[in-house]
Enzyme design. Structure first.
Site, mmCIF file in Angstrom:
data_model
loop_
_atom_site.group_PDB
_atom_site.id
_atom_site.type_symbol
_atom_site.label_atom_id
_atom_site.label_comp_id
_atom_site.label_asym_id
_atom_site.label_seq_id
_atom_site.Cartn_x
_atom_site.Cartn_y
_atom_site.Cartn_z
ATOM 1 N N ARG A 1 -13.367 -8.901 1.690
ATOM 2 C CA ARG A 1 -11.952 -8.598 1.442
ATOM 3 C C ARG A 1 -11.124 -9.852 1.748
ATOM 4 N NH1 ARG A 1 -9.994 -3.420 1.539
ATOM 5 N NH2 ARG A 1 -8.081 -4.501 0.967
ATOM 6 N N ARG B 1 0.881 -1.178 0.000
ATOM 7 C CA ARG B 1 0.000 0.000 0.000
ATOM 8 C C ARG B 1 0.910 1.217 0.000
ATOM 9 N NH1 ARG B 1 -5.333 1.313 3.528
ATOM 10 N NH2 ARG B 1 -6.127 -0.026 1.861
HETATM 11 N N1 NVA Z 1 -9.981 6.625 -1.356
HETATM 12 C C1 NVA Z 1 -9.614 6.164 -0.049
HETATM 13 C C2 NVA Z 1 -9.851 4.701 0.100
HETATM 14 C C3 NVA Z 1 -9.547 4.144 1.448
HETATM 15 C C4 NVA Z 1 -9.729 2.655 1.534
HETATM 16 C C5 NVA Z 1 -8.156 6.500 0.223
HETATM 17 O O1 NVA Z 1 -7.324 6.342 -0.682
HETATM 18 O O2 NVA Z 1 -7.849 6.945 1.319
HETATM 19 N N1 CP Z 2 -11.195 -0.345 2.395
HETATM 20 C C1 CP Z 2 -9.933 -0.393 2.840
HETATM 21 O O1 CP Z 2 -8.980 -0.628 2.078
HETATM 22 O O2 CP Z 2 -9.805 -0.203 4.168
HETATM 23 P P1 CP Z 2 -8.462 0.028 5.019
HETATM 24 O O3 CP Z 2 -7.918 1.372 4.623
HETATM 25 O O4 CP Z 2 -8.896 -0.031 6.436
HETATM 26 O O5 CP Z 2 -7.486 -1.056 4.662
#
Ligand code: NVA
Ligand code: CP
Length: 311
Positions: free
Chosen positions: A291, A102
């Site tokens: 998920r 991420r």
């Molecule tokens: N658009 C949001 C999604 C979080 C799961 C973000 O990138 O913070």
């Molecule tokens: N929806 C999602 O990716 O949630 P988190 O940011 O908690 O991982």
């Protein structure tokens, strides 16, 4: 070797195969038949942004598949002190069997994948959040909403909007996006989606009117108005997004059987009302649970491909 960086690299058949595999593993698991498809394997999870669902679902998923997951945050790994992605990739991928990342830039993820010896999964970038879409679509399949599917995405033209564009244009369903002016989806992502849509017969409509977007749709979805990394823009966005909250009045303009999805975390009273979030048509917690199941399908699928490719 296949990575999972964006849905644009996947065919309709492959996306459906991964979801079917996730559903099969979910069924086996619920029946108490937990097969250790990834016995003895290790998943490295690299987080440069916060997470609840992504971390828990990947970590638990890998454990349930007979493997093990390692959590690395940028603040306490050498990434936070400037070690390049390409070096981290070559080190970590010599020791583990799969990597989930991420991060901010899609390009950083792509660089990691380029140097990695093992499959790399996008756990969210500023541009895409493809694992979320596997869970979302799985939830719609379970509720029979994938037939005659029309999805209305209301809100920011962000990573979730881009991911819906990819899914719709690959699978061939109708997607209507309504964003405030100035917060439209990225033009290059839209162009790519429109190109795929020609092959799949998907209908993609982008505009700035939420009421127009939800008309005739059986799924309504939204996301936070200020994504991770946009905290400084929050106050301005709250002004610019007025009229874009998904509330009961808006839901009533959708198809009668319309369900509500949200990747979460949700901000009540901003992009969605409490009433919609807690309504019987809201599938958000099943979506969140999926998920786990969808990503188990994805990890087993990637491992199978890797073996087939002799890597
Ligand atoms: N658009 C949001 C999604 C979080 C799961 C973000 O990138 O913070
Ligand atoms: N929806 C999602 O990716 O949630 P988190 O940011 O908690 O991982």
């Amino acid at each position: 070797m296949r990575h999972f960086l964006s849905l644009k690299d996947y065919s309709k058949e492959e996306i459906l195969e991964i979801i079917d595999l996730g559903l099969k593993i979910k069924k086996e698991f619920k029946e108490g038949k937990a097969y250790h498809y990834l016995k003895g394997q290790t998943l490295a999870m690299i987080f440069e942004k916060s997470s609840t669902r992504t971390r828990v679902s990947f970590e638990v998923g890998m454990y349930q598949l007979g493997g093990h997951a390692i959590f690395l945050s940028s603040s306490d790994s050498q990434l936070g002190r400037g070690e390049p992605m390409k070096d981290t990739a070559r080190v970590v991928s010599r020791m583990v069997d799969m990597v989930m990342i991420r991060t901010y830039l899609q390009e950083s993820l792509e660089e990691f994948a380029k140097y990695s010896k093992v499959p790399v999964i996008n756990g969210l970038t500023d541009r895409f959040h493809p694992v979320q879409l596997l869970a979302d679509y799985m939830t719609l399949v379970e509720h029979g909403k994938d037939k005659d599917l029309c999805v209305a995405y209301i809100g920011d033209g962000n990573n979730m909007a881009h991911s819906w564009l990819m899914l719709a244009s690959k699978l061939g369903f109708t997607l209507k996006i309504a964003t405030p002016k100035g917060y439209e989806v990225d033009k290059s992502v839209l162009q790519e989606a429109l190109k795929f849509a020609k092959e799949s017969n998907a209908t993609i409509i982008v505009g700035n009117d939420p009421k127009e977007a939800v008309k005739g749709c059986n799924v309504v979805t939204t996301d936070t108005w200020a994504s991770m990394g946009q905290e400084d823009e929050k106050a301005q966005r709250e002004i610019d997004f007025q009229g874009f909250m998904v509330d009961s009045r808006l839901m009533q303009k959708a198809r009668e059987d319309a369900v509500f999805l949200h990747c979460l975390p949700a901000y009540r009273g901003y992009e969605v009302s409490e009433e919609v979030l807690e309504s019987k048509n809201s599938l958000i917690f099943e979506e969140a649970e999926n998920r786990l199941h969808a990503q188990k399908g994805l990890m087993v699928w990637l491992d199978k491909k890797r073996r087939e490719d002799g890597k």
